[in-house]
Design an enzyme around this catalytic site. Structure first.
Site: not given
Ligand code: KET
Length: 468
Positions: A197, A278, A314
């Site tokens: 990511w 993560d 999610k």
């Molecule tokens: N870790 C991973 C692997 C991840 O894909 C995301 C979010 C997060 C942490 C953090 O999400 P949060 O909303 O801070 O709990 N991924 C999606 C959104 C983004 O990039 O912020 C994505 O990959 O589309």
């Protein structure tokens, strides 16, 4: 100072002080940062007070004055969230946003889970207030989140060996963990999967922590490069930090098998590395909260010291509520207490205390048996819809493919994403010609697709693979 030179430079570039000035002796850096701009204008105005002429600091004079930020260049758009911005600006009725990992209904509409609405209704009825939370967050949330992660009767939790602190979703929890490593595990390198990511790199770099990569994806097999991964973890200096995706690896959608996880654990133990998990997709990979936590639980059962960042963006659809947690599992309760006290200190300076709304939703959902069971069903429903859309996309691709390619990777990859293998020029065609928005690394979010649009996506993919 505990910071390495590189870390210090990175920190300064980001505007973070790397030493704490005493109250009566501000650091030169912070003094300089605030002395370049308006004070000069004010001094001139003050001088004018003593002359015959009235003080005049025209807007024009202020506007043309050299800025303290003169050398700043335009930052590039974010590789993921920038895609959503570009999608919004596109006026085509064909457009499809497969960029950000955000769940959509079969009508491609944002989805607020029923259990979230129920929890919010109960919160209103109970007249919950908006007082500050303690620095470590809502106690009921912290209890619930660690139980969801490690299981309700986990021994490490019972022994008081887990320091849990509510933080700003997955990103904020990772960032807090990175700040903790910068302060208390200095000079270590963090190893990230290649690919990973994209924000992982920003998070550690901004905290002044050096990162490198370990091999993860094998383009030839469109699968896990397990040998490469093991070789790189073996070659990393003893005591490095290894970032692992708990489940539904982003962007590849490829996870190690249980046997591979066990070998990874053996190696990490041998090398005395520190795992940093993560967990952003618990429940979204298999549809089961327990199954998706198996990797973390394996490491905890084996007695590892480790960090885990959790997100409810999610699995509860709480993207904008910024609700998640950082958990530190330690060898003793005494150390867990000390670590928690230091995490609180870091959080206090970063954002003081976390937001309450999402924390209450999680606590209500988990704390109410009926709602909790309903959540599991809703989560399985979301995971199931994505699996169904994967199958439809494969059918549609096969119908159009004259070259007999193997598309089975789309159904074997799990979670929200498929790593298609589309190269940057092909991705450009997807977006420019077909108005399909996706990240440049070839990742598509299947959570943003429905059966009705699968044929259109297949047309775009075949055109891009065949002609670019
Ligand atoms: N870790 C991973 C692997 C991840 O894909 C995301 C979010 C997060 C942490 C953090 O999400 P949060 O909303 O801070 O709990 N991924 C999606 C959104 C983004 O990039 O912020 C994505 O990959 O589309």
């Amino acid at each position: 100072m505990a910071f390495s030179a590189t870390a210090q430079r990175a920190a300064l570039a980001q505007g973070f002080a790397t030493s704490i000035p005493s109250a009566d002796q501000p650091s030169k850096a912070s003094f300089a940062a605030f002395s370049g701009f308006r004070p000069v204008a004010l001094k001139k105005a003050a001088l004018d007070l003593h002359s015959a002429k009235p003080a005049r600091v025209s807007m024009q004079a202020v506007a043309t004055k050299a800025s303290a930020f003169e050398s700043i260049t335009q930052a590039p758009p974010d590789p993921i969230l920038g895609v959503s911005e570009a999608f919004k600006a596109d006026t085509s009725s064909d457009k499809l946003n497969l960029g950000v990992g955000a769940y959509r209904t079969e009508d491609i509409k944002p989805y607020v889970l029923d259990v979230v609405k129920k929890a919010e209704k109960l919160m209103l009825e109970n007249g919950e207030n908006k007082e500050y939370l303690p620095i470590e967050g809502l106690a009921d949330f912290n209890k619930a989140t660690v139980a969801l992660l490690l299981g309700s009767d986990n021994k490490a939790v019972k022994d008081g060996r887990v320091a849990t602190i509510q933080s700003l979703s997955g990103t904020g929890s990772l960032r807090l963990g990175a700040a903790f490593l910068a302060r208390f595990y200095p000079g270590r390198t963090v190893f990230l999967s290649n690919p990973t990511w994209g924000n992982h790199k920003n998070i550690f770099a901004d905290a002044g922590v050096e990162w490198k990569e370990y091999r993860y994806f094998n383009p030839a097999t469109i699968g896990l490069d397990f040998e490469g991964m093991m070789a790189d973890i073996e070659a990393a200096p003893n005591g490095s930090v290894i970032v692992l995706h708990g489940c539904a690896h982003n962007p590849t959608g490829i996870d190690p098998t249980p046997e591979q996880w066990s070998k990874i654990a053996d190696l990490i133990e041998k090398k005395n590395h520190l795992p940093f998990f993560d967990v952003a997709y618990q429940g979204f990979a298999s549809g089961s909260l327990d199954e998706d936590a198996a990797s973390v639980r394996l490491f905890v059962e084996r007695g590892f010291e480790l960090l885990v960042a959790q997100s409810y963006s999610k699995n509860l659809g709480l993207y904008a509520e910024r609700i998640g947690a950082l958990n530190a599992v330690l060898p003793t309760a005494d150390l867990a207490t000390k670590v928690k006290s230091q995490l609180k200190r870091l959080a206090r300076a970063l954002y003081s205390n976390p937001p309450v709304h999402g924390a209450r939703i999680v606590a209500y959902v988990v704390g109410n048996n009926d709602i909790f069971d309903e959540w599991k069903q809703e989560m399985a429903g979301m995971a199931g819809r994505i699996q169904a859309v994967r199958a439809t996309l494969v059918e549609e691709l096969k119908k159009r493919d004259t070259k007999g390619r193997d598309w089975s990777f789309i159904t074997s990859q799990i979670g929200m994403f498929s790593f298609t293998g589309l190269k940057p020029a092909q991705v450009e065609n997807m977006t420019k010609k077909w108005h399909v928005y996706m990240t440049k690394d070839g990742r598509i979010s299947l959570a943003g697709l429905n059966k009705a649009r699968a044929g259109y996506l297949a047309d775009a993919m075949i055109d891009s693979f065949d002609n670019f």
